[in-house]
Motif scaffolding. Structure first.
Motif, PDB file in Angstrom:
ATOM      1  N   MET A   1      73.241  55.807  46.227  1.00  0.00           N
ATOM      2  CA  MET A   1      72.697  57.168  46.187  1.00  0.00           C
ATOM      3  C   MET A   1      73.815  58.195  46.115  1.00  0.00           C
ATOM      4  SD  MET A   1      69.663  58.028  48.861  1.00  0.00           S
ATOM      5  CE  MET A   1      68.536  56.627  49.048  1.00  0.00           C
ATOM      6  N   THR A   2      73.943  58.877  44.994  1.00  0.00           N
ATOM      7  CA  THR A   2      75.006  59.861  44.868  1.00  0.00           C
ATOM      8  C   THR A   2      74.415  61.230  44.607  1.00  0.00           C
ATOM      9  OG1 THR A   2      76.315  58.147  43.800  1.00  0.00           O
ATOM     10  CG2 THR A   2      77.190  60.382  43.714  1.00  0.00           C
ATOM     11  N   VAL A   3      74.888  62.200  45.370  1.00  0.00           N
ATOM     12  CA  VAL A   3      74.428  63.571  45.176  1.00  0.00           C
ATOM     13  C   VAL A   3      75.340  64.257  44.163  1.00  0.00           C
ATOM     14  CG1 VAL A   3      74.062  65.806  46.277  1.00  0.00           C
ATOM     15  CG2 VAL A   3      73.501  63.694  47.506  1.00  0.00           C
ATOM     16  N   ALA A  89      56.619  59.711  43.806  1.00  0.00           N
ATOM     17  CA  ALA A  89      56.789  58.258  43.728  1.00  0.00           C
ATOM     18  C   ALA A  89      58.082  57.777  44.403  1.00  0.00           C
ATOM     19  CB  ALA A  89      56.766  57.806  42.270  1.00  0.00           C
ATOM     20  N   TYR A  90      58.964  58.699  44.707  1.00  0.00           N
ATOM     21  CA  TYR A  90      60.263  58.317  45.275  1.00  0.00           C
ATOM     22  C   TYR A  90      60.430  58.773  46.717  1.00  0.00           C
ATOM     23  CZ  TYR A  90      61.270  57.176  40.454  1.00  0.00           C
ATOM     24  OH  TYR A  90      61.215  56.614  39.203  1.00  0.00           O
ATOM     25  N   GLN A  91      59.340  59.226  47.334  1.00  0.00           N
ATOM     26  CA  GLN A  91      59.440  59.713  48.705  1.00  0.00           C
ATOM     27  C   GLN A  91      59.545  58.559  49.701  1.00  0.00           C
ATOM     28  OE1 GLN A  91      56.189  62.505  49.199  1.00  0.00           O
ATOM     29  NE2 GLN A  91      57.103  63.976  47.782  1.00  0.00           N
ATOM     30  N   ARG A  92      60.003  58.892  50.890  1.00  0.00           N
ATOM     31  CA  ARG A  92      60.162  57.936  51.999  1.00  0.00           C
ATOM     32  C   ARG A  92      61.165  56.829  51.696  1.00  0.00           C
ATOM     33  NH1 ARG A  92      56.919  59.246  55.941  1.00  0.00           N
ATOM     34  NH2 ARG A  92      55.228  60.693  55.476  1.00  0.00           N
ATOM     35  N   LYS A  93      62.156  57.148  50.865  1.00  0.00           N
ATOM     36  CA  LYS A  93      63.215  56.189  50.570  1.00  0.00           C
ATOM     37  C   LYS A  93      64.581  56.741  50.978  1.00  0.00           C
ATOM     38  CE  LYS A  93      60.686  54.623  46.453  1.00  0.00           C
ATOM     39  NZ  LYS A  93      59.841  53.649  47.173  1.00  0.00           N
ATOM     40  N   GLY A  94      64.585  57.897  51.637  1.00  0.00           N
ATOM     41  CA  GLY A  94      65.858  58.432  52.129  1.00  0.00           C
ATOM     42  C   GLY A  94      66.532  59.443  51.216  1.00  0.00           C
ATOM     43  N   PHE A  95      65.912  59.768  50.085  1.00  0.00           N
ATOM     44  CA  PHE A  95      66.545  60.723  49.150  1.00  0.00           C
ATOM     45  C   PHE A  95      66.672  62.122  49.770  1.00  0.00           C
ATOM     46  CE2 PHE A  95      64.776  57.617  46.034  1.00  0.00           C
ATOM     47  CZ  PHE A  95      65.972  57.245  45.441  1.00  0.00           C
ATOM     48  N   GLY A  96      65.612  62.558  50.435  1.00  0.00           N
ATOM     49  CA  GLY A  96      65.652  63.884  51.059  1.00  0.00           C
ATOM     50  C   GLY A  96      66.714  63.959  52.132  1.00  0.00           C
ATOM     51  N   LYS A  97      66.741  62.929  52.961  1.00  0.00           N
ATOM     52  CA  LYS A  97      67.749  62.874  54.022  1.00  0.00           C
ATOM     53  C   LYS A  97      69.160  62.904  53.425  1.00  0.00           C
ATOM     54  CE  LYS A  97      69.411  60.122  57.873  1.00  0.00           C
ATOM     55  NZ  LYS A  97      69.798  58.773  58.262  1.00  0.00           N
ATOM     56  N   GLU A  98      69.370  62.156  52.359  1.00  0.00           N
ATOM     57  CA  GLU A  98      70.683  62.103  51.711  1.00  0.00           C
ATOM     58  C   GLU A  98      71.128  63.502  51.254  1.00  0.00           C
ATOM     59  OE1 GLU A  98      72.280  59.265  51.619  1.00  0.00           O
ATOM     60  OE2 GLU A  98      74.021  59.772  50.347  1.00  0.00           O
ATOM     61  N   VAL A 100      70.149  66.429  52.503  1.00  0.00           N
ATOM     62  CA  VAL A 100      70.441  67.273  53.658  1.00  0.00           C
ATOM     63  C   VAL A 100      71.771  66.872  54.308  1.00  0.00           C
ATOM     64  CG1 VAL A 100      69.638  68.031  55.931  1.00  0.00           C
ATOM     65  CG2 VAL A 100      68.004  67.754  54.067  1.00  0.00           C
ATOM     66  N   GLU A 101      72.023  65.574  54.391  1.00  0.00           N
ATOM     67  CA  GLU A 101      73.294  65.136  54.975  1.00  0.00           C
ATOM     68  C   GLU A 101      74.461  65.611  54.106  1.00  0.00           C
ATOM     69  OE1 GLU A 101      73.598  64.060  57.830  1.00  0.00           O
ATOM     70  OE2 GLU A 101      71.716  63.066  58.409  1.00  0.00           O
ATOM     71  N   LYS A 104      75.092  69.150  55.013  1.00  0.00           N
ATOM     72  CA  LYS A 104      75.815  69.219  56.289  1.00  0.00           C
ATOM     73  C   LYS A 104      77.305  68.964  56.101  1.00  0.00           C
ATOM     74  CE  LYS A 104      72.161  67.575  59.447  1.00  0.00           C
ATOM     75  NZ  LYS A 104      71.803  66.408  60.308  1.00  0.00           N
ATOM     76  N   GLY A 105      77.646  68.174  55.081  1.00  0.00           N
ATOM     77  CA  GLY A 105      79.034  67.798  54.847  1.00  0.00           C
ATOM     78  C   GLY A 105      79.956  68.964  54.540  1.00  0.00           C
ATOM     79  N   PHE A 106      79.381  70.109  54.174  1.00  0.00           N
ATOM     80  CA  PHE A 106      80.227  71.283  53.928  1.00  0.00           C
ATOM     81  C   PHE A 106      80.762  71.869  55.231  1.00  0.00           C
ATOM     82  CE2 PHE A 106      77.704  71.185  50.005  1.00  0.00           C
ATOM     83  CZ  PHE A 106      78.704  71.345  49.054  1.00  0.00           C
TER      84      PHE A 106
END
Lengths: 168, 168
Positions: A1-3, A89-98, A100-101, A104-106
């Motif tokens: 998973m890359t943002v 179709a892609y919810q609850r797989k951690g994409f949203g959390k990724e 937001v994290e 936070k990294g800034f």
């Protein structure tokens, strides 16, 4: 998973149409691109995650300048986060959390005005409610995330509306 | 149909629970009342319409000071309007329109950030979209109403986000 930071181009803007919160912001970017007000591949305030070739999650991030900060102590630059959305179709797989994290990294405090019914998601990620102040918050329900060493700005007690009935 | 300025008291706050957009603003008012931070029957930013004894429609109005106006030309005090809501069983009877017309009666420009899918309602009442500016509008989709002699504030061309990747 890359943002990835998303560029403004016709491909991205076409992909944005799949998101529920497609609105005036996206339309404005499209018009600016069509009118050559901005260049193809100009930077956007959007970040996203691709699954294969498909954009499946995105958010918008904007750095608000210290002088305008009404939320954090000490007063400082912070990030406004909005349009966090994951395709159904892609919810609850951690994409949203990724996403937001990543924000936070800034290392900056974050403020968001989430949709109703997303409280569990945000609480789980360490976001908390502010003390509502009508002068500052108006129609918002702000949630904030405090990095270490940052706390809520001390506020004068919320006053009631000073709108006088000029019609009477 | 009479629009009334609503007082903060336990009866009003109990009635607010029937509205979908019950949130941090109402909870804050309830806490302030319980903690004696405000008096019973203090003025609230809410206006409402009663049908018999029942509160069936409401909105919140706040007068934003001239110095903070980023929407209107000439720069001036304007009204922020939010939480316009009519209870489901009472919709399509003109209550929402009545509230907005009441707000217009103050003679000030109005700005609101409506829910998605309410565009027809607002357009019908003379509200129009602003030119989206990420610096000003962030996650909002502002609609505005201009009284006679008022127009949109001239804005510098929207710039893209100046968020630098400090994590890289």
């Amino acid at each position: 998973m890359t943002v990835k930071k998303l560029s403004i181009n016709y491909k991205t803007l076409e992909e944005f149409k799949q998101f529920r919160e497609y609105g005036i912001q996206e339309l404005s970017m499209l018009e600016d691109l069509q009118d050559n007000m901005i260049e193809n591949d100009s930077e956007s305030p959007f970040y996203g995650i691709y699954f294969g070739e498909k954009l499946v999650a995105r958010m918008s991030l904007y750095r608000v300048q210290k002088e305008l900060d009404k939320y954090f102590e000490p007063q400082q630059d912070y990030l406004e986060l909005w349009k966090l959305e994951v395709l159904t179709a892609y919810q609850r797989k951690g994409f949203g959390k990724e996403l937001v994290e990543f924000a936070k990294g800034f290392g900056l405090p974050i403020k968001t005005n989430p949709r109703i019914k997303s409280a569990d998601f945000w609480n789980h990620l360490g976001f908390t409610s502010v003390n509502y102040d009508v002068n500052r918050d108006l129609g918002e329900n702000p949630l904030v995330w405090y990095p270490k060493g940052v706390s809520a700005q001390a506020r004068p007690q919320s006053s009631t509306s000073d709108l006088t009935d000029t019609t009477e």
